[in-house]
Design an enzyme around this catalytic site. Structure first.
Site, short mmCIF file in Angstrom:
data_model
loop_
_atom_site.label_atom_id
_atom_site.label_comp_id
_atom_site.label_asym_id
_atom_site.label_seq_id
_atom_site.Cartn_x
_atom_site.Cartn_y
_atom_site.Cartn_z
N CYS B 52 0.91 -1.10 0.09
CA CYS B 52 -0.15 0.08 0.00
C CYS B 52 0.76 1.19 -0.21
O CYS B 52 1.84 1.45 0.93
CB CYS B 52 -0.87 0.04 1.11
SG CYS B 52 -1.76 1.46 1.48
N CYS B 55 0.47 3.29 3.43
CA CYS B 55 0.74 2.75 4.83
C CYS B 55 2.17 3.30 5.31
O CYS B 55 2.98 3.62 4.49
CB CYS B 55 0.77 1.15 4.78
SG CYS B 55 -0.59 0.51 5.20
N HIS B 121 -4.23 0.23 7.72
CA HIS B 121 -4.70 0.17 6.41
C HIS B 121 -6.02 -0.17 6.45
O HIS B 121 -6.83 -0.12 5.55
CB HIS B 121 -3.81 -1.08 5.80
CG HIS B 121 -4.27 -1.37 4.41
ND1 HIS B 121 -3.73 -0.50 3.25
CD2 HIS B 121 -4.84 -2.31 3.88
CE1 HIS B 121 -4.31 -0.83 2.12
NE2 HIS B 121 -4.71 -2.14 2.58
N ASN B 185 -13.37 10.06 -1.53
CA ASN B 185 -14.02 9.03 -1.98
C ASN B 185 -13.83 7.77 -1.53
O ASN B 185 -12.83 7.36 -1.15
CB ASN B 185 -13.29 8.84 -3.55
CG ASN B 185 -13.97 9.73 -4.51
OD1 ASN B 185 -15.05 10.14 -4.54
ND2 ASN B 185 -13.33 10.12 -5.41
N SER B 193 -9.70 2.85 -5.22
CA SER B 193 -9.00 1.30 -5.42
C SER B 193 -8.37 0.99 -4.04
O SER B 193 -7.93 0.01 -3.81
CB SER B 193 -8.21 1.35 -6.68
OG SER B 193 -7.17 2.63 -6.65
N HIS B 196 -7.13 1.85 1.98
CA HIS B 196 -6.26 2.65 3.13
C HIS B 196 -7.11 4.03 3.54
O HIS B 196 -7.26 4.80 2.34
CB HIS B 196 -4.85 2.92 2.88
CG HIS B 196 -4.19 3.49 4.26
ND1 HIS B 196 -3.26 2.59 4.56
CD2 HIS B 196 -4.21 4.28 4.87
CE1 HIS B 196 -2.54 3.32 5.80
NE2 HIS B 196 -3.29 4.41 5.92
N HIS B 198 -8.25 7.67 3.57
CA HIS B 198 -7.66 8.92 3.01
C HIS B 198 -8.62 9.66 2.35
O HIS B 198 -9.44 9.45 1.69
CB HIS B 198 -6.32 8.61 2.08
CG HIS B 198 -6.84 8.04 0.82
ND1 HIS B 198 -7.35 6.59 0.41
CD2 HIS B 198 -6.70 8.32 -0.54
CE1 HIS B 198 -7.51 6.40 -0.71
NE2 HIS B 198 -7.06 7.45 -1.54
N GLN B 200 -8.63 13.69 0.00
CA GLN B 200 -7.70 14.49 -1.34
C GLN B 200 -8.10 15.83 -0.78
O GLN B 200 -9.23 16.36 -0.45
CB GLN B 200 -8.13 14.14 -2.31
CG GLN B 200 -7.90 12.55 -2.77
CD GLN B 200 -7.94 12.28 -4.35
OE1 GLN B 200 -7.26 12.91 -5.14
NE2 GLN B 200 -8.86 11.27 -4.65
#
Ligand SMILES: [Zn+2]
Ligand SMILES: [Zn+2]
Lengths: 383, 383
Positions: B52, B55, B121, B185, B193, B196, B198, B200
């Site tokens: 990932c 991570c 994760h 998203n 995809s 983990h 997160h 933006q």
């Protein structure tokens, strides 16, 4: 193209038809290609499915039986989003009250139809010849004509025809509706669960937002440019530039519009100013059928798959002011989600929902790829 | 609710924040239930994934190594949609020319960041406590503050704080940007995809369409209603009505808005008029973290699945007129696609793309279901 630099830099493009912008990031297409490469697939559906509610002779949910139709067939949707009759809703109007300001609603009535494109369960518009699509265009025209306000100048249009009428059996609607939205959702990626080729026609008392927005922009342009049509001028410009054209015939131009949101979005635009389906004569209707065949076949050829999309026709409202009707320029949108292969799709999410639509490949690149996808439908070569 | 009848008839609702309408068809929820019933699923991802790129301690695409961060961490996106530097584009302005009218573009620069929500994760915001979400809120605030125009009245705001600063290591941007879009998203259904946790943060020179549209409506309301805030008045009204509230604390109201497009769309609205993240003190930031925890946990509990959505914060532009900044009312949107179960989703296609958004279950029904989904996260009870 003169704006070669737009191939490399991020920029925003303006959509004059909606009055909105979109973000273009062409440099991102230089990312390493991680999309899957799918192999060409054959369609293995049967020609007739006894469980399909759209196949000829089958029973539908509410008990009606479909006729043994030979080209197209229309019926009222068993689960319509709007109904012809319902209880009345008349909120008290009080402009000083916060509720009437911030919790506004209005009642909508209307009628929703389903329209099949062919009796065969396993065909799509891409499989049909222009001649086989022509009855669908005729059916759309008949259904539009049957719902036109008697006061519309379009109700008086009567072009000579040599085509045999489709003769849809439509019960007269209970009310005069304002808008008719003809559209198709194709493919599971677009939430369409039945592969039998079909589209929908929704009519309603309100003028929907998207239609209203395009009408405002078209009226404004007509007013500011001495009666010219926004899309007429745009079609002329695209024919001069030759950068975004996918296909054309005598009547229609097919382009990836300058402001396309979806990767392979296209628009079929009438070259002349036509307000609605009833404005087209026999030959023009055939040209429209050809344009639809060219778009859908190229789509399927692009990634050698049955290409999903939503398509829809924008034309004059069923009932409207003379100004609204004259400013309407006939066109058809195709919004397909696929990006790089049969399985790699674009999502309209995150930034596009919160800020503005974004695309990577430019409309010029998309048009070039679709231009190259003419020729025989890939599936026919597999047989 | 006084408009009980709206539970049964199709109607349109007005969205005063965007100035647009949507179609509501509540009678369609009486359709036979055909959606799948999914069983509750446990998350089986590892706490750390060596492959990932998010991570702690791992290498990213361009060779950088992530720090061994303990709560949140920010870096510039390796494949940014907008770049800080690029070639210039200055089209000739000639208003008589069709091209400058119909083929309009403008260059955009900006900076795109990725921000992790946790080092683990396999966690999501729904798994985190308000205390664990607080550093994310602080990081958003720091990144917003670091990009504010020095001329903005918001740049001078300096509330006393007892929180330890996150201390993001941000290189100063090359230019003054106009807008910052913070968004997330979540889930494969939203094209994400990497599981983990997160989000933006995109900044850009242009004011994106959605933000621009909301600003126009907020400015107009403020002007017409003696300086009142549209969303401030709306929050007051919803607290009186108690029909669409999902959750509230001292600082924030969580509602399924009157005009919700997505089935379980919610909005977190600041009860007081706050313009941006920098206007919140420590306690208010904690309340915001709590509101986010309440929304995301309820979402997961609703269908006992990791609920996909796009979320985003709308606040004052980084650079803008005093009027724009004062008219901005802090809020956060959640747009989730699920409709009936973990696998039955709503598609925004066909009619919604061509005409206007449409929904079946009413926002009042959605709010009632989300209100009932509080309590422990379903996954914790499976362990
Ligand atoms: Zn249109
Ligand atoms: Zn907003």
């Amino acid at each position: 193209m003169p704006e070669q630099i737009l191939d490399d830099i991020s920029h925003r493009r303006y959509n004059p038809l909606r009055g909105t912008w979109l973000l273009v990031s062409p440099h991102r297409t230089k990312r390493p290609w991680q999309g899957q490469q799918e192999s060409a697939s054959k369609i293995t559906l049967p020609d007739y499915d006894p469980a399909c509610y759209l196949c000829p002779g089958n029973k539908r949910a509410q008990g009606d039986t479909n006729p043994k139709y030979t080209n197209t067939f229309v019926f009222v949707n068993d689960y319509s989003a709007v109904k012809e009759d319902q209880a009345e809703y008349k909120p008290e109007e009080n402009t000083k009250d916060l509720s009437s300001l911030l919790l506004r609603a209005e009642s909508v009535t209307g009628k929703c139809y389903v329209l099949t494109f062919a009796p065969n369960h396993n065909l799509t518009l891409a499989d049909l010849s222009p001649k086989e699509i022509l009855p669908v265009v005729q059916a759309w025209t008949e259904i539009y004509k049957a719902h036109l306000s008697p006061d519309s100048p379009l109700a008086k249009v009567s072009l000579p025809t040599k085509l045999e009428p489709i003769g849809l059996s439509l019960a007269a609607p209970n009310a005069q509706y304002r808008w008719m939205q003809i559209f198709e959702n194709k493919g599971a990626a677009m939430g369409c669960s039945n592969p039998h080729p079909h589209g929908q026609v929704w009519t309603s008392t309100g003028l929907p937002d998207e239609a209203a927005q395009e009408l405002v922009q078209q009226k404004k342009y007509r007013h500011e440019h001495g009666g010219c049509s926004l899309l007429g001028d745009y079609a002329k410009l695209e024919m001069e530039k030759e950068e975004r054209i996918v296909f054309q015939n005598a009547t229609f131009l097919v382009v990836c519009p300058w402001w396309a949101t979806w990767p392979f979005e296209v628009m079929i635009i009438s070259k002349q100013h036509k307000r609605a389906l009833v404005d087209f004569d026999d030959e023009e209707k055939q040209d429209f059928a050809e344009a639809i065949a060219e778009v859908t076949r190229r789509y399927d050829n692009l990634f050698e798959t049955s290409f999903p999309y939503s398509s829809g026709i924008h034309q004059a409202p069923l009932e409207g002011t003379d100004e609204e009707i004259e400013a309407s320029h006939f066109h058809m949108h195709f919004y397909p989600p696929l990006l790089r292969s049969a399985t790699v799709r674009k999502f309209l999410v995150g930034y596009e929902l919160m800020a503005e639509p974004q695309r990577d490949i430019t409309p010029e690149q998309a048009a070039a790829r679709l231009r190259d996808c003419g020729g025989t439908l890939y599936r026919k070569l597999l047989q």
